[in-house]
Design a protein around this motif. Structure first.
Motif, PDB file in Angstrom:
ATOM      1  N   PRO A   1      -2.757  -4.510  -2.522  1.00  0.00           N
ATOM      2  CA  PRO A   1      -2.231  -3.770  -1.411  1.00  0.00           C
ATOM      3  C   PRO A   1      -3.457  -3.666  -0.387  1.00  0.00           C
ATOM      4  N   MET A   2      -3.375  -4.250   0.722  1.00  0.00           N
ATOM      5  CA  MET A   2      -4.427  -3.983   2.074  1.00  0.00           C
ATOM      6  C   MET A   2      -3.459  -3.417   3.199  1.00  0.00           C
ATOM      7  N   PRO A   3      -3.642  -2.090   3.558  1.00  0.00           N
ATOM      8  CA  PRO A   3      -3.137  -1.665   4.503  1.00  0.00           C
ATOM      9  C   PRO A   3      -4.183  -2.134   5.925  1.00  0.00           C
TER      10      PRO A   3
ATOM     11  N   CYS B   1       0.460  -1.290   9.196  1.00  0.00           N
ATOM     12  CA  CYS B   1       0.904   0.146   9.158  1.00  0.00           C
ATOM     13  C   CYS B   1       1.729   0.491  10.442  1.00  0.00           C
TER      14      CYS B   1
ATOM     15  N   PHE C   1       0.810  -1.290   0.006  1.00  0.00           N
ATOM     16  CA  PHE C   1      -0.177   0.197  -0.018  1.00  0.00           C
ATOM     17  C   PHE C   1       0.876   1.190  -0.071  1.00  0.00           C
TER      18      PHE C   1
END
Length: 179
Positions: A163-165, A170, A38
């Motif tokens: 993309p997966m936050p 994070c 991400f």
């Protein structure tokens, strides 16, 4: 420039993917790769758009002859595509290294080098120019990154490629970047 935009995430991704693989924690791997992907997607888009928009200005700084200004702008914009795509998909290249599959990482690198060189020679022998050489470089860069994604998916079949936050992913990224 690429090193600055990479933000040290390559090493962090490598470390945490290796850690989570050792614990057989697929969710942890997906969080780490998803968060890195991400951030890379955002920085890749930023790099591509900045380079594309700044291309006329950069060409002006280089004092390129007037008849070649348009070619210079096109070449910078093509390079920006390669640069942005390489950033956006950079997390997947760390997976073979994290799993100590340097053979696969090396095979992809060597294959890209051979294809790039053979194609460049063919382009030159065909009498083509700089535009075609840069375009070929962009194509081989995209193919290499796609190969990295395929290798990553084969090594970790349940790896999410989108993309997966996540908050945890994070948070890991922030901690690694801060340190």
């Amino acid at each position: 420039f690429l090193g600055l935009l990479e933000l040290g995430l390559g090493e962090a991704t490598l470390r945490y993917v290796a850690h989570y693989c050792g614990q057989e924690d697929l969710a942890g791997i997906n969080r780490t790769v998803g968060a890195t992907s991400f951030v890379y997607l955002l920085t890749g888009f930023l790099a591509w758009s900045s380079m594309s928009l700044a291309a006329p200005w950069i060409v002006g700084l280089l004092k390129i002859p007037a008849e070649e200004v348009e070619l210079g702008i096109q070449l910078l914009r093509l390079t920006a595509i390669s640069f942005g795509f390489m950033l956006a998909t950079g997390a997947y290249g760390a997976i073979p290294q994290a799993l100590q599959r340097y053979d696969l990482d090396t095979a992809v690198t060597v294959a890209q080098s051979v294809v790039l060189t053979a194609g460049s020679v063919a382009i030159l022998l065909a009498g083509r120019g700089l535009y075609e050489l840069v375009l070929w470089s962009v194509i081989t860069t995209v193919l290499r990154q796609l190969a990295n994604m395929i290798v990553a998916k084969r090594l970790i079949p349940r790896l999410r490629l989108l993309p997966m936050p996540s908050r945890a992913g994070c948070l890991i990224w922030i901690i690694c970047w801060w340190n």
